[in-house]
Design an enzyme around this catalytic site. Structure first.
Site, mmCIF file in Angstrom:
data_model
loop_
_atom_site.group_PDB
_atom_site.id
_atom_site.type_symbol
_atom_site.label_atom_id
_atom_site.label_comp_id
_atom_site.label_asym_id
_atom_site.label_seq_id
_atom_site.Cartn_x
_atom_site.Cartn_y
_atom_site.Cartn_z
ATOM 1 C CD GLU A 117 -2.953 -1.125 0.175
ATOM 2 O OE1 GLU A 117 -2.966 -0.169 -0.631
ATOM 3 O OE2 GLU A 117 -3.724 -2.092 0.084
ATOM 4 C CG HIS A 212 -9.730 -3.389 3.067
ATOM 5 N ND1 HIS A 212 -9.114 -3.545 1.845
ATOM 6 C CD2 HIS A 212 -8.725 -3.439 3.972
ATOM 7 C CE1 HIS A 212 -7.813 -3.708 2.015
ATOM 8 N NE2 HIS A 212 -7.552 -3.638 3.296
#
Length: 274
Positions: A117, A212
């Site tokens: 990420e 999420h």
């Protein structure tokens, strides 16, 4: 020679990742954390730098971050293991002079790389630098259980979600008056979700990824952890309230306005208007 593992930033990352693991927010290799540093922070530890720092190009250039060092969590690494082996699970990286890539100066041993990420983190760092005049230095992503649960039952709308969290705990409006941004569900680890998150980070210090997790931004590791912890506590209260049949009374709009005035914050108008 000073040992970088005793530095304030490595010790801070150890504490934040351990606390997040103990909270249950970061199962397996879930979650990631990045902290923007200054050259002065890493200067005392030049003897700890890898002899031949690996270079990794970024998927898109980020000139705003040129020559900036960060400490980051690694891809596929478990938060619960950071305290056991910081050098294997964390890394100090420095963006190159044109923002096209970065060198791994310390840590991320055995050819490990930063979190998948990282594009989302770096894009969000860029926006928070601009939004806060450089004050915000931390981006944290985790799987806060009750915030995730609420994305299944609340309308995934910034105003609605923000208002519910404000009503779930009195301190929430004071801690995040700018509200909570919300994305549609998107594939993680892509430039697309990174760009969408960064766009919300222009206006909000908290951004939810439905089904999420959550992204949070703050000036320090403690501030960022505390921001997410506050929102998650309210979400926990709301999950209990909904399971008991829903609210019979709550904090009113007038009371929220009074709260904002008392603490000198400007609540998100769209959430206040509901």
């Amino acid at each position: 020679m000073q040992n970088i593992t005793q530095s304030w930033f490595v010790q801070g990352m150890i504490k934040a990742t351990t606390d997040a693991w103990l909270k249950g927010w970061d199962e397996r290799n879930g979650g990631n954390l990045t902290l923007r540093l200054d050259d002065a922070d890493i200067a005392p530890y030049k003897d700890n730098v890898h002899a031949q720092p690996r270079y990794i190009p970024l998927s898109q250039p980020m000139p705003l971050l040129a020559n900036t060092p960060f400490i980051v969590t690694g891809s596929g690494k478990f938060f619960r293991n950071v305290q056991l082996d910081p050098a294997a699970n964390l890394g100090v990286v420095k963006v190159d002079s044109d923002g096209a890539g970065y060198h791994i100066l310390w840590g991320l041993t055995n050819e490990a790389v930063p979190t998948s990420e990282l594009p989302a983190h770096f894009l969000s760092h860029c926006e928070r630098i601009k939004a806060t005049n450089g004050k915000d230095r931390v981006i944290m992503h985790c799987h806060a259980t009750n915030l995730i649960a609420l994305t299944y039952v609340l309308e995934n709308d910034t105003a609605v979600f923000t208002r519910q969290l404000w009503e779930g705990s009195t301190e929430c409006l004071v801690v995040f008056p700018d509200g909570v941004g919300i994305l549609p569900w998107m594939v993680p680890g892509t430039d697309e979700i990174g760009q969408a998150t960064a766009q919300e980070m222009q206006k909000h210090s908290l951004v939810l990824w439905p089904f999420h997790g959550v992204f949070g931004s703050g000036s320090t590791l403690d501030e960022t952890f505390g921001l997410i912890d506050t929102a998650e506590k309210s979400a926990q209260v709301l999950v209990k309230v909904y399971s008991m049949g829903g609210m019979k009374q709550t904090i009113s709009r007038e009371e929220l306005i009074a709260l904002g005035k008392r603490f000198g914050v400007t609540p998100l108008a769209s959430a206040l208007a509901l």
